[in-house]
Design an enzyme around this catalytic site. Structure first.
Site, short mmCIF file in Angstrom:
data_model
loop_
_atom_site.label_atom_id
_atom_site.label_comp_id
_atom_site.label_asym_id
_atom_site.label_seq_id
_atom_site.Cartn_x
_atom_site.Cartn_y
_atom_site.Cartn_z
N SER A 1 0.83 -1.22 0.00
CA SER A 1 0.00 0.00 0.00
C SER A 1 0.86 1.27 0.00
CB SER A 1 -0.98 0.00 1.17
OG SER A 1 -0.29 0.14 2.39
N ASN A 2 2.04 1.22 0.61
CA ASN A 2 2.94 2.38 0.53
C ASN A 2 3.47 2.56 -0.89
OD1 ASN A 2 3.55 3.91 3.13
ND2 ASN A 2 3.47 1.79 3.81
N ASN B 1 13.54 4.18 4.67
CA ASN B 1 12.52 3.22 5.10
C ASN B 1 11.38 3.97 5.78
OD1 ASN B 1 11.36 0.64 5.78
ND2 ASN B 1 12.18 0.85 7.86
N ILE C 1 16.44 -7.96 6.21
CA ILE C 1 17.49 -7.07 6.71
C ILE C 1 18.37 -6.67 5.52
CG2 ILE C 1 19.53 -6.94 8.23
CD1 ILE C 1 17.08 -7.29 9.92
N HIS D 1 8.76 3.32 8.86
CA HIS D 1 8.50 2.41 9.98
C HIS D 1 7.26 2.91 10.73
CE1 HIS D 1 9.35 -0.49 13.14
NE2 HIS D 1 9.07 0.47 14.01
N THR E 1 20.48 2.59 8.19
CA THR E 1 21.88 2.40 8.53
C THR E 1 22.03 0.94 9.00
OG1 THR E 1 21.40 3.22 10.75
CG2 THR E 1 22.31 4.82 9.18
N ASP F 1 16.25 0.14 12.11
CA ASP F 1 15.31 1.18 12.57
C ASP F 1 15.98 2.25 13.44
OD1 ASP F 1 13.22 -0.13 11.27
OD2 ASP F 1 12.63 -1.26 13.03
N GLU G 1 1.30 7.18 6.85
CA GLU G 1 2.47 6.68 6.10
C GLU G 1 2.31 7.04 4.63
OE1 GLU G 1 3.78 2.60 6.69
OE2 GLU G 1 2.64 2.48 8.54
C1 GRF Z 1 3.88 -0.56 6.74
O1 GRF Z 1 3.21 -0.34 7.95
C2 GRF Z 1 5.33 -0.13 6.84
O2 GRF Z 1 5.53 0.96 7.68
C3 GRF Z 1 5.98 -1.36 7.45
O3 GRF Z 1 5.32 -2.45 6.86
C4 GRF Z 1 4.02 -2.04 6.42
C5 GRF Z 1 3.96 -2.32 4.96
O4 GRF Z 1 2.69 -2.08 4.42
N1 GRF Z 1 7.40 -1.32 7.26
P1 GRF Z 1 2.50 -2.03 2.85
O5 GRF Z 1 3.11 -3.30 2.26
O6 GRF Z 1 3.16 -0.79 2.34
O7 GRF Z 1 1.00 -2.01 2.65
#
Ligand code: GRF
Length: 195
Positions: free
Chosen positions: A14-15, A104, A89, A106, A138, A142, A171
């Site tokens: 989704s991001n 990233n 990782i 988070h 880095t 996180d 996000e």
């Molecule tokens: C998000 O909450 C992101 O912050 C974390 O994993 C999730 C990934 O969601 N690292 P998506 O695959 O972007 O929907």
């Protein structure tokens, strides 16, 4: 000229979708995944963005898989590598190739709640606010420099799911915003003084 980025995903994406839909001064030139079956790859196809996947099985080992993914990403000469729900990782060798240019998102207000289950951790800690962080990757997971954060309230009746959904919404705003502002500035140099 738009800033070239590649995006690494492992799942839902989704991001990635939010990034693809908000490309103003950056351009997603490839989506890479360690999971050829990752749902999010569909968004790349919809936006006619090339994908590159290598499973552990295809590569023979996790080490060989990572090497193939990194090699392909580097061959595209991206300005930034974006991790978006990428569940592996990142090896130090790759970080050294692109110092300060792997980012990233988070789902917590780092340095609070790094690692797994941040929403559960936030609820258990009785936090009144929670949120997300875009940070530089880095060698310590996180823990890299924070670029931007967005906050949400924690409601008394929140469950992990309801809180995660509220955080996910921000996000989707903050990650493209960071990239668009870097794209507008033209360049971004970060010196990691901790390594
Ligand atoms: C998000 O909450 C992101 O912050 C974390 O994993 C999730 C990934 O969601 N690292 P998506 O695959 O972007 O929907």
């Amino acid at each position: 000229m738009a800033c070239r980025v590649v995006v690494f995903i492992s799942g839902r994406g989704s991001n990635l979708k939010a990034l693809l839909e908000n490309q103003e001064s950056f351009e997603v030139v490839c989506v890479l995944s360690n999971k050829p079956e990752a749902e999010g790859l569909e968004y790349a196809r919809e936006h006619r963005v090339p994908t590159f996947t290598v499973s552990k099985k295809e590569a023979g080992s996790i080490g060989a898989q990572k090497e193939k993914l990194y090699e392909h990403a580097l061959s595209l000469e991206p300005e930034f590598v974006l991790l978006a729900g990428y569940m592996q990782i990142v090896e130090p060798e790759f970080i050294d190739e692109l110092p300060g240019r792997i980012l990233n998102v988070h789902p917590s207000l780092l340095p609070k709640f790094p690692g797994l289950n941040p929403h559960k951790q936030a609820l258990e800690a009785g936090e009144q606010e929670h949120g997300c962080t875009v940070h530089v990757v880095t060698k310590e997971v996180d823990a890299g420099p924070i670029i931007a954060q967005a906050k949400v309230e924690v409601r008394p009746d929140d469950t992990e799911e309801s809180l995660a959904a509220r955080v996910l919404k921000v996000e989707h705003q903050v990650y493209p915003t960071v990239l668009n502002s870097f794209g507008r500035i033209g360049s971004f140099i970060f010196l990691d003084r901790t390594n």
